[in-house]
Write a protein that holds these residues in place. Structure first.
Motif, PDB file in Angstrom:
ATOM      1  N   ARG A  11       0.855  -1.402   0.110  1.00 23.14           N
ATOM      2  CA  ARG A  11      -0.091   0.133   0.126  1.00 23.14           C
ATOM      3  C   ARG A  11       0.823   1.290  -0.005  1.00 23.14           C
ATOM      4  O   ARG A  11       0.691   2.340  -0.722  1.00 23.14           O
ATOM      5  CB  ARG A  11      -1.032  -0.147   1.087  1.00 23.14           C
ATOM      6  CG  ARG A  11      -1.971  -1.282   1.269  1.00 23.14           C
ATOM      7  CD  ARG A  11      -3.254  -0.939   1.927  1.00 23.14           C
ATOM      8  NE  ARG A  11      -2.696  -1.220   3.446  1.00 23.14           N
ATOM      9  CZ  ARG A  11      -2.785  -2.404   4.368  1.00 23.14           C
ATOM     10  NH1 ARG A  11      -2.810  -3.452   3.326  1.00 23.14           N
ATOM     11  NH2 ARG A  11      -2.316  -2.121   5.516  1.00 23.14           N
ATOM     12  N   THR A  20      -3.187   5.930  -5.676  1.00 19.04           N
ATOM     13  CA  THR A  20      -4.258   6.306  -4.616  1.00 19.04           C
ATOM     14  C   THR A  20      -4.825   7.872  -4.806  1.00 19.04           C
ATOM     15  O   THR A  20      -5.654   8.315  -4.157  1.00 19.04           O
ATOM     16  CB  THR A  20      -4.034   5.980  -3.199  1.00 19.04           C
ATOM     17  OG1 THR A  20      -2.657   6.938  -2.796  1.00 19.04           O
ATOM     18  CG2 THR A  20      -3.565   4.697  -2.867  1.00 19.04           C
ATOM     19  N   VAL A 284      -6.423  -0.045  -1.178  1.00 16.84           N
ATOM     20  CA  VAL A 284      -5.970   0.833  -2.384  1.00 16.84           C
ATOM     21  C   VAL A 284      -6.861   0.083  -3.566  1.00 16.84           C
ATOM     22  O   VAL A 284      -7.103  -1.221  -3.473  1.00 16.84           O
ATOM     23  CB  VAL A 284      -4.538   0.280  -2.942  1.00 16.84           C
ATOM     24  CG1 VAL A 284      -4.256   0.883  -4.398  1.00 16.84           C
ATOM     25  CG2 VAL A 284      -3.642   1.013  -2.025  1.00 16.84           C
ATOM     26  N   GLU A 335      -4.614  -4.430  -4.455  1.00 21.99           N
ATOM     27  CA  GLU A 335      -3.434  -4.046  -3.900  1.00 21.99           C
ATOM     28  C   GLU A 335      -2.536  -5.523  -4.437  1.00 21.99           C
ATOM     29  O   GLU A 335      -1.216  -5.635  -3.967  1.00 21.99           O
ATOM     30  CB  GLU A 335      -3.522  -4.410  -2.505  1.00 21.99           C
ATOM     31  CG  GLU A 335      -4.022  -3.191  -1.783  1.00 21.99           C
ATOM     32  CD  GLU A 335      -4.342  -3.479  -0.138  1.00 21.99           C
ATOM     33  OE1 GLU A 335      -3.791  -4.383   0.406  1.00 21.99           O
ATOM     34  OE2 GLU A 335      -5.372  -2.530   0.097  1.00 21.99           O
TER      35      GLU A 335
END
Length: 404
Positions: A11, A20, A284, A335
């Motif tokens: 992440r 993101t 994510v 992810e």
């Protein structure tokens, strides 16, 4: 040391690379491209155009469909209203880097002063007067191709001899040496042909800024750490193709200054370094296709450690020995990297050809196929293609065909 789980490391890495950040609400603009460049710090280049040239794909992965002209203008044009943002140099291989970063590569330009490759150095060594003549031509004529320079100098090729990368003449080699040394930079035309020009006409007064080697290395390692979020010494070195010894030499200063801190990552044998601005999002949700040369995955050992995804590009592998295909793009879903597809833009028929589609173990085939189909359609539309063709190769192809 702090302990990070592999999920946290993923992440952090995805956030650092811009996955993101909010997607544009409308057509992506130069401002959005700036944001991407603030994350990646560079765009690797490659001549293969079977789908789209490599430097266009990272922005698509982070912004969605955008006009190539936005990136073209940032790299190849310079006006009072829209100054040049990018220049080409050897960063992570051939790459577009922010023009403000040009002085950070002065040490590399010094190392390449006689040419980057042995044969090029040999050509330059026996052609010093030719180098001066080429400099005079470019100074007077502006950005020029080797063929144009040869024309001005009255150099004639043998009948049928081409001027490609693989059969280039001595003018091309000398231009490459002057590019590597920072005397020249270059712009590209619509066919991706380099037009060499004096570096000061492309990057301006930045050619006069001198940054000592240690300072440049500290800044490059800091930028690599920011772009990666978290990475080992090898990861940090690879981003700008530094030596690991050079990274270790400046890490102490970056640790003392609080730019990075030492951490351990679950499953990684080596310690890692976390950038002070790194964020760890709760989740994510991005899903997108990735270029083989995307900074998220271009260092294959890190891709393996981070995503448990074994990835090798097979462009130079004989066709009968390829496992997954010629131009294979990893597929990011949340992810995880859950699949890979071998893509070809059949521009004559207006079709995006999915030559093979492979799924990773334990991934949900139905969910991956549905998500990937939508992103393939988005990719096709971005490249001006109106249809998809799913070839029956790979364990995901049947499920993908069912939803396309």
């Amino acid at each position: 040391m702090d302990d990070l789980s592999i999920g946290q490391a993923r992440r952090i890495a995805l956030a650092a690379q811009g996955f993101t950040d909010p997607m544009p609400s409308g057509q992506p603009t130069r401002r959005h491209l700036r944001r991407v460049l603030g994350r990646t710090r560079l765009l690797q280049m490659d001549s293969v155009n079977i789908l789209a040239r490599a430097h266009y794909l990272p922005a698509f992965s982070r912004l969605g469909a955008y006009d190539d002209a936005v990136l073209d203008a940032a790299a190849w044009s310079d006006t009072a209203r829209t100054p040049r943002l990018l220049a080409e140099y050897w960063a992570h291989e051939a790459a577009l880097v922010p023009v403000d970063d040009w002085p950070l590569f002065g040490w590399r330009m010094d190392e390449y002063r006689g040419g980057r490759y042995r044969y090029t150095r040999e050509v330059l060594a026996r052609n010093r007067s030719l180098a001066a003549d080429i400099g005079d031509v470019v100074s007077a004529a502006g950005a020029s191709t080797p063929r144009q320079i040869e024309g001005v100098l009255g150099i004639e090729r043998a009948p049928g001899e081409k001027g490609s990368w693989w059969t280039r003449g001595e003018v091309k080699h000398v231009c490459e040496a002057l590019f590597a040394s920072g005397d020249f930079s270059a712009t590209r035309n619509e066919n991706f042909v380099r037009h060499y020009d004096l570096a000061e006409r492309i990057v301006g007064d930045r050619v006069n800024i001198t940054v000592d080697r240690a300072t440049a290395h500290r800044e490059l390692v800091s930028q690599a750490a920011s772009a990666l979020g978290v990475g080992t010494v090898a990861d940090l070195a690879d981003y700008y193709r530094l030596k690991t010894a050079d990274v270790r030499a400046v890490l102490g200063d970056l640790l003392d200054d609080g730019v990075v801190r030492k951490v351990s990552v679950q499953g990684w044998a080596e310690p890692a370094y976390l950038h002070r601005e790194a964020r760890t999002p709760r989740a994510v949700g991005r899903h997108t296709l990735l270029s083989p040369f995307d900074p998220l995955v271009f260092f294959r050992p890190r891709t393996q450690r981070l995503f448990d995804f074994h990835y090798r590009i097979e462009i130079y592998v004989p066709a009968h020995k390829r496992v997954h295909g010629y131009y294979v793009l990893p597929y990011l879903m949340g992810e995880d990297v859950v699949a890979r597809v071998d893509l070809k833009a059949d521009r004559g028929t207006g079709v995006l050809d999915v030559l093979s589609a492979h799924i990773e173990p334990d991934a949900d085939r139905g969910a991956v196929a549905a998500s990937l189909a939508a992103d393939l359609r988005a990719m096709a539309e971005w490249r001006g293609l109106h249809d998809l063709r799913i070839r029956p190769r790979g364990e995901l192809s049947e499920a993908l065909s069912a939803v396309c």
